[in-house]
Design a protein around this motif. Structure first.
Motif, PDB file in Angstrom:
ATOM      1  N   VAL A 159       2.783  12.759   2.070  1.00 20.50           N
ATOM      2  CA  VAL A 159       1.137  12.490   2.267  1.00 20.50           C
ATOM      3  C   VAL A 159       0.773  11.810   3.372  1.00 20.50           C
ATOM      4  O   VAL A 159       1.090  10.588   3.903  1.00 20.50           O
ATOM      5  CB  VAL A 159       0.891  11.710   0.818  1.00 20.50           C
ATOM      6  CG1 VAL A 159      -0.557  11.423   0.598  1.00 20.50           C
ATOM      7  CG2 VAL A 159       1.555  12.350  -0.481  1.00 20.50           C
ATOM      8  N   PRO A 160      -0.050  12.238   3.951  1.00 19.43           N
ATOM      9  CA  PRO A 160      -0.620  11.816   5.516  1.00 19.43           C
ATOM     10  C   PRO A 160      -1.527  10.543   5.366  1.00 19.43           C
ATOM     11  O   PRO A 160      -2.552  10.515   5.673  1.00 19.43           O
ATOM     12  CB  PRO A 160      -1.384  13.019   6.113  1.00 19.43           C
ATOM     13  CG  PRO A 160      -1.997  13.780   5.038  1.00 19.43           C
ATOM     14  CD  PRO A 160      -1.095  13.383   3.853  1.00 19.43           C
ATOM     15  N   VAL A 161      -0.922   9.563   4.826  1.00 12.10           N
ATOM     16  CA  VAL A 161      -1.591   8.268   4.949  1.00 12.10           C
ATOM     17  C   VAL A 161      -0.796   7.157   5.232  1.00 12.10           C
ATOM     18  O   VAL A 161       0.545   7.052   4.966  1.00 12.10           O
ATOM     19  CB  VAL A 161      -2.271   8.068   3.326  1.00 12.10           C
ATOM     20  CG1 VAL A 161      -1.246   8.046   2.343  1.00 12.10           C
ATOM     21  CG2 VAL A 161      -3.364   6.802   3.183  1.00 12.10           C
ATOM     22  N   TRP A 162      -1.434   5.891   5.792  1.00 17.88           N
ATOM     23  CA  TRP A 162      -0.482   4.955   6.241  1.00 17.88           C
ATOM     24  C   TRP A 162      -0.034   4.112   4.722  1.00 17.88           C
ATOM     25  O   TRP A 162      -0.826   4.108   3.919  1.00 17.88           O
ATOM     26  CB  TRP A 162      -1.400   3.688   6.893  1.00 17.88           C
ATOM     27  CG  TRP A 162      -0.627   2.711   7.377  1.00 17.88           C
ATOM     28  CD1 TRP A 162      -0.015   2.675   8.614  1.00 17.88           C
ATOM     29  CD2 TRP A 162      -0.411   1.332   6.714  1.00 17.88           C
ATOM     30  NE1 TRP A 162       0.832   1.397   8.652  1.00 17.88           N
ATOM     31  CE2 TRP A 162       0.345   0.582   7.672  1.00 17.88           C
ATOM     32  CE3 TRP A 162      -0.911   1.030   5.405  1.00 17.88           C
ATOM     33  CZ2 TRP A 162       0.775  -0.578   7.363  1.00 17.88           C
ATOM     34  CZ3 TRP A 162      -0.635  -0.509   5.189  1.00 17.88           C
ATOM     35  CH2 TRP A 162       0.368  -1.126   6.073  1.00 17.88           C
ATOM     36  N   ALA A 163       1.468   4.046   4.928  1.00 13.44           N
ATOM     37  CA  ALA A 163       1.806   2.961   3.753  1.00 13.44           C
ATOM     38  C   ALA A 163       2.508   1.893   4.367  1.00 13.44           C
ATOM     39  O   ALA A 163       3.131   1.960   5.646  1.00 13.44           O
ATOM     40  CB  ALA A 163       2.519   3.862   3.208  1.00 13.44           C
ATOM     41  N   GLY A 164       2.494   0.789   3.674  1.00  3.97           N
ATOM     42  CA  GLY A 164       3.253  -0.384   4.119  1.00  3.97           C
ATOM     43  C   GLY A 164       3.121  -1.546   3.443  1.00  3.97           C
ATOM     44  O   GLY A 164       2.229  -1.555   2.232  1.00  3.97           O
TER      45      GLY A 164
ATOM     46  N   ALA B 208       6.287  10.648   1.168  1.00  2.00           N
ATOM     47  CA  ALA B 208       5.898  10.159   2.447  1.00  2.00           C
ATOM     48  C   ALA B 208       5.441  11.532   3.349  1.00  2.00           C
ATOM     49  O   ALA B 208       4.655  11.271   4.330  1.00  2.00           O
ATOM     50  CB  ALA B 208       7.313  10.004   3.434  1.00  2.00           C
TER      51      ALA B 208
ATOM     52  N   LEU C 239       0.790  -1.195  -0.040  1.00  2.00           N
ATOM     53  CA  LEU C 239       0.050   0.021   0.081  1.00  2.00           C
ATOM     54  C   LEU C 239       0.790   1.291   0.069  1.00  2.00           C
ATOM     55  O   LEU C 239       1.626   1.570   0.738  1.00  2.00           O
ATOM     56  CB  LEU C 239      -1.069  -0.022   1.256  1.00  2.00           C
ATOM     57  CG  LEU C 239      -2.205  -1.012   1.190  1.00  2.00           C
ATOM     58  CD1 LEU C 239      -1.651  -2.562   1.544  1.00  2.00           C
ATOM     59  CD2 LEU C 239      -3.356  -0.506   1.845  1.00  2.00           C
ATOM     60  N   ALA C 240       0.714   1.824  -1.067  1.00  2.00           N
ATOM     61  CA  ALA C 240       1.503   3.254  -1.450  1.00  2.00           C
ATOM     62  C   ALA C 240       0.834   4.425  -1.074  1.00  2.00           C
ATOM     63  O   ALA C 240      -0.505   4.561  -0.637  1.00  2.00           O
ATOM     64  CB  ALA C 240       2.094   2.979  -2.737  1.00  2.00           C
ATOM     65  N   ARG C 241       1.115   5.653  -1.263  1.00  4.78           N
ATOM     66  CA  ARG C 241       0.577   6.751  -0.911  1.00  4.78           C
ATOM     67  C   ARG C 241      -0.608   7.492  -2.103  1.00  4.78           C
ATOM     68  O   ARG C 241      -1.162   8.134  -2.014  1.00  4.78           O
ATOM     69  CB  ARG C 241       1.585   8.014  -1.080  1.00  4.78           C
ATOM     70  CG  ARG C 241       2.240   7.991   0.562  1.00  4.78           C
ATOM     71  CD  ARG C 241       3.558   7.257   0.329  1.00  4.78           C
ATOM     72  NE  ARG C 241       3.952   6.980   1.674  1.00  4.78           N
ATOM     73  CZ  ARG C 241       5.151   6.035   1.738  1.00  4.78           C
ATOM     74  NH1 ARG C 241       5.505   5.325   0.831  1.00  4.78           N
ATOM     75  NH2 ARG C 241       5.822   5.930   2.926  1.00  4.78           N
TER      76      ARG C 241
END
Lengths: 228, 228
Positions: free
Chosen positions: B186-191, B184, B100-102
């Motif tokens: 962009v204020p969203v979870w990534a992983g 990074a 999951l990316a931005r």
């Protein structure tokens, strides 16, 4: 004029020479609901297509909207440059376990598999492409789309979404114990070794600020036991 | 006359128009060892073949002996009646997780996939068929074959084993974190949400005498974390 109520007959794909199940037809189904349930549970599908008589089988992720199956890829790929309007066969398969019997040829696999036939089309237009990709994301990761950096035009131009109407489809599946209980006198272990596929937690990318935790819908998906 | 030492070059499948990786070639490999490692880890493969211009994709279990790939089926199946001598494409795929990316189009899947090309042949002769099936069983469940009720001639006559020499093959894979660490802000979870497939214990068939426990090699396989 009579009004017939819908029956399973109305909600099944046609049995044709192409789709009719030859082998162990009792394991098969043509029902829409059975086909969709395997499609919706599978994390990926295998797309079969033909170029100059040569078969190709490409794995990819898919999504479904009603009776349409969608998948996507780069416009640079071999597949997407040649497949618009081509006949394809798309198969989704899940393995649920090994079935060990008393004789070699009674060994089996517990599985669910849907084989679908149709004609591939490219989604035309950037807006329509973006809408389809949003459907894909919404189905997998609810509420995520709006939290992302917006899609750029150049990204959409480099992406093709394909779709096919599912014209014919069959599901085959097997579940349960070995079929040779009548040979229980053979002194060997028999039974099932279940195979399970799970989402195993989450791993936050190192550059993500500590203030950003795993969103609820993702935590819910991981906890659900579903794969998508 | 010179003697050259083997290099990776000698142990790779040829890059041809059919097998050359167009998209993201840095994710690809033609090395025998990379192809075999995906093949040997996959519980099943998808066999692509063509009948009257129509592609079909059938899931089945496979096994490998050197550079030959084997699979089997009932002599009644559509596939086996028509495939002897036909060009096939066999693909093995393993999904290792969602990435999951931005931004939507940087989302990806961690996966390993081998696509192999060759010509299908039927193993001729009952003895040769039995030997091939024994290889299959020995590879999956060591020491099991000799403990089973012997294979009957009628069972062998109802079974076809197919094989192909792997003429060309490619592996593609992706692993690790999302590729857009540069976004990074962009204020969203990534992983990564890892996906794992495991053998989940064993379920003894109800008619098996209590004196017969799970054999050691099966317990070892289940404990190994491998799928086969």
């Amino acid at each position: 004029m009579t009004t017939e109520s819908p029956t399973d007959e109305w909600l099944a794909f046609p049995k044709t020479d192409r789709s009719r199940i030859r082998r162990e037809p009792h394991l098969g189904s043509y029902l829409h609901s059975d086909v969709y349930s395997v499609v919706d549970a599978s994390p990926l599908c295998h797309v079969g297509y033909v170029i100059d008589g040569q078969p190709f089988v490409t794995p990819t992720m898919h999504w479904r909207k009603g009776n349409r199956l969608y998948w996507h890829g780069s416009i640079g790929s071999r597949f997407l440059r040649q497949v618009d309007g081509a006949r394809v066969c798309i198969t989704c398969s899940l393995v649920d376990g090994y079935v060990l019997a008393r004789s070699a040829l009674n060994h089996a696999v517990n599985y669910r598999s849907a084989m679908m036939f149709g004609v591939a089309h490219v989604v035309e237009g950037l807006e329509e492409t973006e809408r389809a990709l949003r459907d894909f994301m919404d189905g997998l990761f609810p509420e995520r789309w709006d939290s992302l950096r917006p899609v750029q035009e150049k990204e959409l131009k480099a992406t093709s979404v394909l779709w096919m109407e599912i014209e014919e489809a069959t599901v085959k599946s097997r579940s349960g114990d070995p079929s040779d209980a009548d040979e229980a006198h053979v002194p060997v272990w028999a039974g099932v070794i279940p195979m399970e596929t799970v989402l195993a937690g989450s791993r936050t990318a190192p550059e993500v600020p500590e203030s950003i935790g795993l969103p609820g819908p993702l935590a819910g998906l991981i906890a659900s036991g579903r794969l998508r």
